[in-house]
Design an enzyme around this catalytic site. Structure first.
Site, PDB file in Angstrom:
ATOM      1  N   HIS A  37      -5.541  -3.543   5.523  1.00  0.00           N
ATOM      2  CA  HIS A  37      -4.980  -3.907   4.225  1.00  0.00           C
ATOM      3  C   HIS A  37      -6.061  -4.458   3.301  1.00  0.00           C
ATOM      4  O   HIS A  37      -5.905  -5.495   2.677  1.00  0.00           O
ATOM      5  CB  HIS A  37      -3.857  -4.927   4.421  1.00  0.00           C
ATOM      6  CG  HIS A  37      -3.132  -5.302   3.157  1.00  0.00           C
ATOM      7  ND1 HIS A  37      -2.501  -4.366   2.363  1.00  0.00           N
ATOM      8  CD2 HIS A  37      -2.945  -6.493   2.551  1.00  0.00           C
ATOM      9  CE1 HIS A  37      -1.950  -4.986   1.315  1.00  0.00           C
ATOM     10  NE2 HIS A  37      -2.212  -6.271   1.404  1.00  0.00           N
ATOM     11  N   ASP A  76       0.836  -1.211   0.000  1.00  0.00           N
ATOM     12  CA  ASP A  76       0.000   0.000   0.000  1.00  0.00           C
ATOM     13  C   ASP A  76       0.866   1.254   0.000  1.00  0.00           C
ATOM     14  O   ASP A  76       0.559   2.239  -0.674  1.00  0.00           O
ATOM     15  CB  ASP A  76      -0.938   0.001   1.215  1.00  0.00           C
ATOM     16  CG  ASP A  76      -1.890  -1.186   1.219  1.00  0.00           C
ATOM     17  OD1 ASP A  76      -2.313  -1.610   0.133  1.00  0.00           O
ATOM     18  OD2 ASP A  76      -2.199  -1.694   2.315  1.00  0.00           O
TER      19      ASP A  76
END
Length: 361
Positions: A223, A196
């Site tokens: 996530h 990310d």
């Protein structure tokens, strides 16, 4: 001293080109901790044994290649339920010092983990178009629980780095399994959310015409989807976007995994970029274990920073894992709303993981 032959000179030139290329590649892979040259200069003190569980898969193979290439790794232990001897044989021919061994099937899992200081777990099934990370739960929850059980039995003090999705649930699963064995250390269990951060850095750099290697965007939360919260307001260097562009950028970071799943059209999910991000996180853990100071990475960990039991924030890493949780920092109003909106989903995913272990036979 004899004059080198033309062939020797060519070989030296090629080696120089390779090392320069390798240095460029790895200066980013180990960012924000060390460039390759520095880690080479201190390699005499680096004797880490690292295991990759799920080493034959789409993430596992390129991840193992990146780890084999690193001077931070002296022994690389590869485990999977198929093909590992071939992957290990292939990697073992690479001219770097890490000794590679391959293990196949549950009977060899204990041997694969013996003496490991870091265990990276990309094992599990990948997403296909139309699937959420949560759709993977039933299959991957069992896989992660079994592997965590083996870690608890064979290398209870290792740093455990979980890539297997859904991370928002697989970290609670790993933690609960370790607790059952009485060996849980919250400072040593990490959900790898680094992709990310890597994506946020890349997308911001593209929009602003910056070198992505010099951009750092903290990403907090979880996530998956809306639990992924990029803190653009805390980006270095400082950047600003109009609100519509900021919303679009945030959504792109949150749904970047789906972007790859769709582009691969049924042939898998993000594997190469995930392997890169997994290697970057592993190198940071190893650097900190080797005594390097100021190593900071975001990861999904046991946390007191919010009302969620687990939450990703920037972490100062040290010789024993998490040295200090650096918290959320100052958030913009936009980011505060993102955090509030993520809480329900995040809590549900955490509970789902905890309940799975509670109900295990």
């Amino acid at each position: 001293m004899s004059t080198p032959t033309a062939a020797q000179q060519q070989r030296e030139e090629e080696t120089g080109v390779f090392l320069r290329t390798e240095s460029k590649m790895f200066s980013r892979a180990v960012r924000p901790t060390v460039g390759l040259a520095r880690s080479l200069s201190t390699s005499s003190q680096n004797h880490a044994k690292v295991a990759v569980l799920g080493a034959s898969g789409g993430i596992g193979q390129p991840l193992s290649l990146l780890l084999k290439n690193s001077p931070l790794v002296s022994q690389l232990s590869l485990y999977d339920i198929a093909h590992t001897p071939g992957v290990a044989a292939d990697l073992s021919h690479i001219e770097t010092r890490a000794q590679v061994s391959g293990y196949i099937g549950p009977d060899q899992l204990g041997a694969a983990l013996k003496g490991c200081e870091v265990v990276v777990i990309p094992a599990g099934v990948p997403r296909k178009p139309g699937m959420t990370r949560d759709d993977l739960f039933n299959t991957n929850a069992t896989i992660v629980a079994n592997l965590a059980d083996a870690c608890a039995r064979n290398c209870p003090e290792a740093m455990i780095c979980i890539i297997a999705n859904p991370v928002n649930s697989t970290i609670p699963i790993t933690s609960e399994v370790m607790k059952k064995h009485g060996v849980y250390n919250p400072n040593r269990v990490f959900g790898v959310t680094t992709l990310d951060i890597v994506r946020a850095n890349t997308f911001v750099a593209e929009l602003k015409g910056l070198d992505p290697a010099r951009v750092n965007v903290p990403v907090i939360g979880g996530h998956a989807g809306k639990t992924i919260i990029p803190l653009i307001s805390q980006c270095t260097p400082k950047v600003e976007f109009p609100s519509d562009q900021l919303t679009a950028l945030t959504e792109r970071i949150q749904e970047a995994g789906t972007e790859v799943v769709k582009a691969k059209a049924g042939a898998g999910s993000a594997t190469l970029s995930m392997a890169y991000a997994g290697a970057r996180f592993t190198f940071s853990v190893l650097d900190a274990m080797n005594g390097k100071e100021g190593v900071v990475e975001c990861a999904f960990v046991r946390s007191e920073e919010t009302e969620c039991k687990y939450f990703s924030t920037p972490l100062l890493l040290g010789k024993n894992g998490i040295e200090k949780n650096l918290g959320l920092g100052k958030l913009s109003a936009f980011e505060e709303k993102l955090v509030a909106d993520a809480m329900g989903e995040l809590k549900a995913s955490i509970k789902k993981g905890e309940d799975f272990v509670a109900n295990m036979k």
